[in-house]
Design an enzyme around this catalytic site. Structure first.
Site, PDB file in Angstrom:
ATOM      1  N   GLY A  53      42.359  42.238  35.264  1.00  0.00           N
ATOM      2  CA  GLY A  53      41.259  42.109  34.314  1.00  0.00           C
ATOM      3  C   GLY A  53      40.834  43.468  33.812  1.00  0.00           C
ATOM      4  O   GLY A  53      41.301  44.508  34.276  1.00  0.00           O
ATOM      5  N   CYS A  54      39.920  43.453  32.859  1.00  0.00           N
ATOM      6  CA  CYS A  54      39.497  44.702  32.233  1.00  0.00           C
ATOM      7  C   CYS A  54      38.609  45.529  33.163  1.00  0.00           C
ATOM      8  O   CYS A  54      38.765  46.750  33.246  1.00  0.00           O
ATOM      9  CB  CYS A  54      38.797  44.439  30.913  1.00  0.00           C
ATOM     10  SG  CYS A  54      37.678  43.047  30.880  1.00  0.00           S
TER      11      CYS A  54
END
Lengths: 351, 351, 351, 351
Positions: A162-163
């Site tokens: 994920g970011c």
């Protein structure tokens, strides 16, 4: 450090994107449309099934724009249609696709959370249900090339991170042995696209414009993968405090990390440590201590900016990063990892 | 806790705003235009001198809109024209006005940083020049009514605090004895109006829209006043780490504070501590632990939202606040403090 | 021109808002919370039923914040609970409420489109179904006070106009006899709140930020009421071209009108015509020809800015207006009209 | 319709950008950094002189990032340093550069207004001073490739058009003989970058966020070049009404054109006319009548979207366009034109 030429060059890899109506899926299409080796041949989307890609995605080359979205019903034999599959569907939905495709020997890059934590107990702790495919966890490789490059070259199942994790792990890993392990406090500011393209009141323009707030405390779902990777790098268990904030911006993420130094460092020392770790990396931009990362410098790119500063008043290390939460924090990093898995220069299609 | 009726009610106080072309000054005008006691009679602005207020400030009552901005040249005898003076000019510029007006016995509310730190050495440390009027520091009262109400009722010189300090001091003061004094890490997200209405490239729409970044590390100018007030409340020296971030929003500020608990607290304990401190305050909205402050809930108001949450994984306290950086963080709080100084209900003109 | 004192002053009117989860309903609550005569006693919302108002609407006085949303099921006898009803529900849904409440003699202010066109055939043409309560059309008064003040003072059913019509009708009415009737071209730019608080993909932050587009051509639904009012003022049938545009702003609307002059006018003539029509109006701000309306000058107010300019190169009249599409274009204008219907100074609660 | 292969392929053209600190200049650098033939060797900027490009422009290849901005003082012999010059300086400033460079036989692409109108009287009418280099007007070619392709292939001095003209001329030219010449009304919505990167109060984030307004009426400076091109296409003098609006967006422009049809057309006819004119153009996207252009579909590209719709109620033609005001409205179109002038495929470096 960019590997290349290790296998005879591939002419073309038949590539599929599963779930292309969200922001991740659309971003994958933008990058893949320009990729010289990964040739898009199947794009699935229940929502847009039957429409040409050009109706939702502008600026595609004509032949690609004419491709139509398909609905991947169970009798639609996905595995036959491509050799590389990007899964851009929600966690829980991704795992069954991965199981089926891996049985057919296909390479899978999963952008959901389903294969990011190697321990199924951690998945259950953070996602509140049993892991849907624990047998596959062993072969999944966490998809940050700068950390797991060697394993990614051999990977058949890539768990694209994920970011938030990317923006936290990359700056912290070179310093985990320089700071007090139990002192790490992380704040992130995220663009709205990180929440996906969902019909929720809180995501309306009228709810976000001129607004901002912290959320997801004290135990955000991404803590599982973040602490796994930090602990791996530190050689011991690391637990952090993490506070994400939503801000009125569509794409972009900046992260600020504060940690107590185990022994004193200067700004110059910290810069040197970053340079040593990432100076040769094509997608990591190490900034001098006086320059702080900003969102727009990396928008629409696979780059991450990182800088470090020492707060001598408190003997704390301050780390800063900026990335595009749909780019290095998502779609383009997934392609970077897939490039490695297919023996390509990892910059292919991303420059 | 709202004092009132302590003196015979004032019919009218002649009021001046010095420096009304910036965002603080304009916000003061908006509030003062509706204030039933403080009657605007002089508004100075070099930039707009000679123009009617209505040309820059919309929605004013007609008689007020017809008032013209004046240029307060040295021979313009300001002190004769009013009894209450709000100074909305840059630090360094404010002090000479305050000296002259105090000599004439006028009440001064200074929105600059000139009188916020009681020790001139701290001023010099953070503003890089000698304090311009150290003799006045002794009588200045720091203008947060919830903390210094008793002294503000007697004040003739009020040092209205900045937006960062208000957003940090109010949540932290009730907890300074519950947390490890050297463990406090503060992150703030600020709207652009906090930087003022200045001709600087970095403040252009094109530089801020779709952008965000940390700045001002490791030693932001407001740390002097923040640490002064926290130390005062704690009874010992407190040094913190503070990282401000600029986000693409015009007005609003949210602050997140993380600190190690000295001994364990529950979410309920923390909520109770906040309720006890601020439950009766008209402008402090204590939220339950599951609800986090958001910017838009307090925009165009003098309110601050605060909530507390315990991170049991790390035994840390998380504090959150939201205020309008031109409201409770600036102009309206200055009026709240001035209300006290004139024996008014502190809500006057702010409801 | 502000009527007052015509009836003995009312102490209090029991007031209801039906459908308060949308942007119109919330804006009504903000204004009514400060209204000295219209006392909110019932607020309905299916979505928020059972919650205190304070949970969705911040900054309300405590006693009002403690009021809970109710679900107005058929057996809930709405009519007994109040004397003035604001309907903030979609068109088609409003009419049955109006029928029932008018049977009980209650005053109704409908913010939907159900009673805006006096001819049911026009309703059917623009809304694609039969009018749900044609018998009531005769008594409905179109709710622009500057145009229909005399009739509004006697009204029991007020059809509050949409934001586009208000922004177009007010500037044009004084000029309809000065321009060629078939030459009118109107462009509007609207904030997103005009589309309501609905779960639609096109209303997500990610779809609107950094975006803008024309829509609703060539026959926007509001043309029916716009052309009705213009034709009424002109004494002959007027048909216009209207192109609305969505822009990345939450609240605000600016309108630009271009029409061929029947005979030449100067800028001064045009300004004089506007001054004569609206110079005494409390909520119309006539700007000089060199100053053009802007959105932010009227945000959070019941004011409309208007200016006129002559394009001598083409002998065309240019008219410009700005209003808050939730204010003068919606909720606050509905209250202005209701003030008239209850014999109050029309500025009550709006200043 | 994309010409290519007409001359032996050029390996490399030494290219200069004069005035690269503004938004146009920066956008030119972004495109030129990826151009395979135009090799940047000189970049001038008084403001950034001495700095490496990488300090202001992120994501450049390393060797290009290391190039430093130079200050082009009179004794700095610009003409020797390159063969193709893009001038991104204000009007009035550009002409002397063009004169000097043309004397040395260099190819010049001027992004200012200095060479856009072939008649110096029109320049004087709209820019209020005498034309600074009337002798060069004869050889300047107006830089819209879809209109002047043949002349651009031979051009040595290209007058790159502004964003408003491009967004108006391209949709209108195919229809100028289908509409009443004196009936054209144009409205444009422009992003802020169109105003440049200047230190002006009106360009601050705080002045534009949540705001919008019409401006520049009734005689915007770009009318000179717009009417020149429309008149040329129509074979007779055309005068239009044009109202630009500023909206809170950084890049993007949408234009809406309304004109009386000389004789009736259907939506299908209008679509067919657009298809015939632009169906083969690589950078013009003709949309079907039911789909209207939107800003984000063309951001960061050289594309323009166009669609047409007939308002049968008034027998008017509605034309819509969308372009990036720094792309097809500015920098990338300048490169498209320069590609033609150097015998390249006009898509080179723009795909």
């Amino acid at each position: 450090m960019v590997p290349q030429g290790e296998r005879p060059e591939l002419q073309s890899v038949r590539t599929a994107v599963v779930g292309a109506s969200g922001y991740s899926g659309q971003e994958l299409l933008q990058y893949l449309a320009r990729h010289p080796v990964f040739h898009l041949c199947i794009v699935t989307s229940r929502q847009n099934a039957g429409q040409p890609l050009s109706q939702s995605i502008h600026g595609l080359p004509r032949e690609l724009g004419a491709l139509t979205f398909v609905d991947a019903t169970p009798d639609f034999n996905l595995a036959e249609k491509a050799d590389l599959f990007f899964l851009a569907v929600p966690h829980g939905t991704a795992a069954p696709y991965a199981v089926a495709l891996r049985e057919d020997g296909k390479t899978v890059v999963d952008l959901s959370a389903d294969f990011r934590t190697s321990d199924p107990a951690i998945y259950q702790e953070f996602y509140d249900h049993e892991h849907p495919a624990p047998a596959l966890l062993g072969e999944a490789v966490y998809g940050i090339p700068e950390i797991h490059r060697a394993r990614l070259k051999l990977a058949k199942l890539i768990a694209a991170p994920g970011c938030f994790p990317t923006s936290i792990i990359l700056p912290l890993v070179p310093f985990v042995k320089h700071v007090e392990a139990d002192s790490i406090v992380v704040t992130s500011l995220t663009g709205v696209s990180g929440a996906g393209r969902k019909l929720e009141l809180r995501l309306l323009f009228g709810e976000i414009n001129d607004n901002m707030y912290a959320y997801g405390v004290p135990k955000h779902r991404h803590l599982g993968e973040i602490e796994q990777e930090l602990s791996l790098a530190a050689g011991k268990k690391i637990t952090i405090t993490f506070v994400p904030h939503l801000v009125p911006i569509h794409r972009g993420m900046i992260t600020t990390i504060v940690a107590q130094l185990a022994k004193s460092l200067t700004d110059g020392d910290a810069y040197h440590i970053l340079q040593k770790a990432y100076g040769q990396e094509p997608f990591v931009e190490v900034l001098p201590p006086t320059q702080l990362p900003e969102a727009r410098s990396v928008t629409h790119s696979n780059r991450i900016q990182i800088s470090a500063r020492v707060d001598t008043r408190t003997n704390r290390l301050l780390l800063f990063s900026s990335l595009d939460n749909l780019g290095k924090g998502n779609a383009s990093q997934a392609i970077q990892a897939a490039n490695l898995a297919f023996g390509l220069d990892e910059r292919t299609g991303l420059a």
